[in-house]
Design a protein around this motif. Structure first.
Motif, PDB file in Angstrom:
ATOM      1  N   SER A 184       0.829  -1.208   0.000  1.00 14.05           N
ATOM      2  CA  SER A 184       0.000   0.000   0.000  1.00 14.05           C
ATOM      3  C   SER A 184       0.860   1.254   0.000  1.00 14.05           C
ATOM      4  CB  SER A 184      -0.962   0.003   1.188  1.00 14.05           C
ATOM      5  OG  SER A 184      -0.249   0.116   2.405  1.00 14.05           O
ATOM      6  N   SER A 185       2.009   1.230   0.699  1.00 15.51           N
ATOM      7  CA  SER A 185       2.858   2.416   0.682  1.00 15.51           C
ATOM      8  C   SER A 185       3.524   2.586  -0.680  1.00 15.51           C
ATOM      9  CB  SER A 185       3.894   2.372   1.808  1.00 15.51           C
ATOM     10  OG  SER A 185       4.729   1.252   1.674  1.00 15.51           O
ATOM     11  N   ALA A 186       3.811   1.482  -1.370  1.00 13.27           N
ATOM     12  CA  ALA A 186       4.337   1.578  -2.727  1.00 13.27           C
ATOM     13  C   ALA A 186       3.274   2.151  -3.663  1.00 13.27           C
ATOM     14  CB  ALA A 186       4.798   0.214  -3.222  1.00 13.27           C
ATOM     15  N   ALA A 187       2.030   1.755  -3.451  1.00 11.66           N
ATOM     16  CA  ALA A 187       0.938   2.298  -4.268  1.00 11.66           C
ATOM     17  C   ALA A 187       0.761   3.787  -4.004  1.00 11.66           C
ATOM     18  CB  ALA A 187      -0.357   1.547  -3.978  1.00 11.66           C
ATOM     19  N   GLU A 188       0.901   4.193  -2.753  1.00 11.06           N
ATOM     20  CA  GLU A 188       0.812   5.622  -2.416  1.00 11.06           C
ATOM     21  C   GLU A 188       1.952   6.402  -3.062  1.00 11.06           C
ATOM     22  OE1 GLU A 188       0.639   6.083   1.824  1.00 11.06           O
ATOM     23  OE2 GLU A 188      -1.103   4.765   1.984  1.00 11.06           O
ATOM     24  N   ALA A 189       3.155   5.824  -3.053  1.00 12.47           N
ATOM     25  CA  ALA A 189       4.299   6.486  -3.685  1.00 12.47           C
ATOM     26  C   ALA A 189       4.063   6.634  -5.181  1.00 12.47           C
ATOM     27  CB  ALA A 189       5.576   5.694  -3.421  1.00 12.47           C
ATOM     28  N   PHE A 190       3.528   5.597  -5.812  1.00  5.42           N
ATOM     29  CA  PHE A 190       3.240   5.670  -7.243  1.00  5.42           C
ATOM     30  C   PHE A 190       2.151   6.701  -7.522  1.00  5.42           C
ATOM     31  CE2 PHE A 190       1.160   4.227 -11.154  1.00  5.42           C
ATOM     32  CZ  PHE A 190       2.251   4.262 -12.002  1.00  5.42           C
ATOM     33  N   SER A 191       1.153   6.753  -6.654  1.00  7.20           N
ATOM     34  CA  SER A 191       0.086   7.742  -6.799  1.00  7.20           C
ATOM     35  C   SER A 191       0.642   9.167  -6.710  1.00  7.20           C
ATOM     36  CB  SER A 191      -0.981   7.515  -5.733  1.00  7.20           C
ATOM     37  OG  SER A 191      -1.960   8.504  -5.785  1.00  7.20           O
ATOM     38  N   ARG A 192       1.545   9.409  -5.752  1.00  7.50           N
ATOM     39  CA  ARG A 192       2.176  10.729  -5.631  1.00  7.50           C
ATOM     40  C   ARG A 192       3.000  11.043  -6.868  1.00  7.50           C
ATOM     41  NH1 ARG A 192       3.272   9.007  -0.405  1.00  7.50           N
ATOM     42  NH2 ARG A 192       5.441   8.593  -0.969  1.00  7.50           N
ATOM     43  N   LEU A 193       3.698  10.034  -7.400  1.00  9.99           N
ATOM     44  CA  LEU A 193       4.483  10.230  -8.612  1.00  9.99           C
ATOM     45  C   LEU A 193       3.592  10.654  -9.777  1.00  9.99           C
ATOM     46  CD1 LEU A 193       7.141   9.910 -10.286  1.00  9.99           C
ATOM     47  CD2 LEU A 193       6.421   7.551 -10.678  1.00  9.99           C
ATOM     48  N   MET A 194       2.507   9.940  -9.991  1.00 10.90           N
ATOM     49  CA  MET A 194       1.610  10.256 -11.111  1.00 10.90           C
ATOM     50  C   MET A 194       0.951  11.629 -10.937  1.00 10.90           C
ATOM     51  SD  MET A 194       1.724   7.986 -13.441  1.00 10.90           S
ATOM     52  CE  MET A 194       3.470   8.066 -13.146  1.00 10.90           C
ATOM     53  N   ARG A 195       0.551  11.945  -9.726  1.00 11.14           N
ATOM     54  CA  ARG A 195      -0.044  13.257  -9.454  1.00 11.14           C
ATOM     55  C   ARG A 195       0.985  14.362  -9.728  1.00 11.14           C
ATOM     56  NH1 ARG A 195      -2.506  11.884  -5.163  1.00 11.14           N
ATOM     57  NH2 ARG A 195      -0.745  12.153  -3.753  1.00 11.14           N
ATOM     58  N   GLY A 196       2.226  14.148  -9.306  1.00 10.75           N
ATOM     59  CA  GLY A 196       3.281  15.128  -9.550  1.00 10.75           C
ATOM     60  C   GLY A 196       3.586  15.297 -11.022  1.00 10.75           C
ATOM     61  N   VAL A 197       3.596  14.189 -11.766  1.00  8.19           N
ATOM     62  CA  VAL A 197       3.853  14.266 -13.208  1.00  8.19           C
ATOM     63  C   VAL A 197       2.741  15.060 -13.898  1.00  8.19           C
ATOM     64  CG1 VAL A 197       3.931  12.881 -15.337  1.00  8.19           C
ATOM     65  CG2 VAL A 197       5.288  12.209 -13.353  1.00  8.19           C
ATOM     66  N   MET A 198       1.512  14.819 -13.511  1.00  8.69           N
ATOM     67  CA  MET A 198       0.392  15.574 -14.103  1.00  8.69           C
ATOM     68  C   MET A 198       0.513  17.067 -13.782  1.00  8.69           C
ATOM     69  SD  MET A 198      -1.212  13.462 -15.905  1.00  8.69           S
ATOM     70  CE  MET A 198      -2.592  14.465 -16.353  1.00  8.69           C
ATOM     71  N   GLU A 199       0.884  17.387 -12.549  1.00 12.62           N
ATOM     72  CA  GLU A 199       1.080  18.796 -12.176  1.00 12.62           C
ATOM     73  C   GLU A 199       2.222  19.410 -12.986  1.00 12.62           C
ATOM     74  OE1 GLU A 199       1.704  18.817  -7.961  1.00 12.62           O
ATOM     75  OE2 GLU A 199      -0.373  18.249  -7.537  1.00 12.62           O
ATOM     76  N   ASN A 200       3.313  18.656 -13.157  1.00 15.27           N
ATOM     77  CA  ASN A 200       4.448  19.162 -13.932  1.00 15.27           C
ATOM     78  C   ASN A 200       4.053  19.451 -15.372  1.00 15.27           C
ATOM     79  OD1 ASN A 200       6.131  19.007 -11.732  1.00 15.27           O
ATOM     80  ND2 ASN A 200       7.131  17.113 -12.379  1.00 15.27           N
ATOM     81  N   TYR A 201       3.305  18.533 -15.990  1.00 14.68           N
ATOM     82  CA  TYR A 201       2.908  18.753 -17.378  1.00 14.68           C
ATOM     83  C   TYR A 201       1.896  19.885 -17.503  1.00 14.68           C
ATOM     84  CZ  TYR A 201       5.625  15.123 -19.551  1.00 14.68           C
ATOM     85  OH  TYR A 201       6.676  14.392 -20.037  1.00 14.68           O
ATOM     86  N   SER A 202       1.029  20.050 -16.532  1.00 17.68           N
ATOM     87  CA  SER A 202       0.092  21.178 -16.558  1.00 17.68           C
ATOM     88  C   SER A 202       0.854  22.496 -16.479  1.00 17.68           C
ATOM     89  CB  SER A 202      -0.894  21.092 -15.402  1.00 17.68           C
ATOM     90  OG  SER A 202      -1.695  19.951 -15.523  1.00 17.68           O
ATOM     91  N   ARG A 203       1.817  22.559 -15.557  1.00 15.77           N
ATOM     92  CA  ARG A 203       2.640  23.762 -15.410  1.00 15.77           C
ATOM     93  C   ARG A 203       3.456  23.998 -16.679  1.00 15.77           C
ATOM     94  NH1 ARG A 203       5.837  22.191 -11.452  1.00 15.77           N
ATOM     95  NH2 ARG A 203       4.096  22.229 -10.020  1.00 15.77           N
ATOM     96  N   PHE A 204       3.975  22.924 -17.272  1.00 10.25           N
ATOM     97  CA  PHE A 204       4.754  23.019 -18.505  1.00 10.25           C
ATOM     98  C   PHE A 204       3.922  23.619 -19.632  1.00 10.25           C
ATOM     99  CE2 PHE A 204       5.467  20.767 -22.566  1.00 10.25           C
ATOM    100  CZ  PHE A 204       6.667  21.337 -22.929  1.00 10.25           C
ATOM    101  N   LEU A 205       2.692  23.144 -19.795  1.00 13.37           N
ATOM    102  CA  LEU A 205       1.847  23.665 -20.874  1.00 13.37           C
ATOM    103  C   LEU A 205       1.533  25.144 -20.682  1.00 13.37           C
ATOM    104  CD1 LEU A 205      -0.538  20.643 -21.445  1.00 13.37           C
ATOM    105  CD2 LEU A 205       1.294  21.454 -22.934  1.00 13.37           C
ATOM    106  N   VAL A 206       1.304  25.550 -19.440  1.00  9.48           N
ATOM    107  CA  VAL A 206       1.052  26.973 -19.166  1.00  9.48           C
ATOM    108  C   VAL A 206       2.290  27.796 -19.510  1.00  9.48           C
ATOM    109  CG1 VAL A 206       0.656  28.652 -17.322  1.00  9.48           C
ATOM    110  CG2 VAL A 206      -0.732  26.580 -17.435  1.00  9.48           C
TER     111      VAL A 206
END
Length: 97
Positions: free
Chosen positions: A54-76
């Motif tokens: 479950s902690s590995a799943a949480e880490a992966f979830s944080r990774l994916m959320r961060g990647v989405m935030e990075n790409y959103s910021r990148f597009l702006v």
């Protein structure tokens, strides 16, 4: 002193640096670092640890959320730099007068 990275490439550099930081954080998460060892232990008959999964799943979830935030910021940032470059062209400046 001139900038090492041209202004138009700044969003790409920031995206790369942000994603690299996220990946580093993800791979250094204890649940992810020790997952191969846990897999080997399970293969040899040791008890499973559900909390590590479950902690590995949480880490992966944080990774994916961060990647989405990075790409959103990148597009702006990419859009803003494109608009800035467009407004600096002589034809656009001439039309604005």
């Amino acid at each position: 002193m001139e900038a090492i990275v041209p202004a138009g490439f700044e969003p790409f550099v920031k995206l790369t640096q942000s994603n690299f930081a996220l990946l580093t954080e993800f791979w250094l998460t204890p649940a992810v670092m020790y997952a191969p060892m846990a897999g080997a232990q399970r293969a040899f008959g040791s008890a499973q640890d559900g909390a590590a999964g479950s902690s590995a799943a949480e880490a992966f979830s944080r990774l994916m959320r961060g990647v989405m935030e990075n790409y959103s910021r990148f597009l702006v940032e990419l859009t803003q730099s494109g608009i800035t470059a467009w407004n600096r062209t002589p034809a656009v400046a001439e039309a604005a007068r």
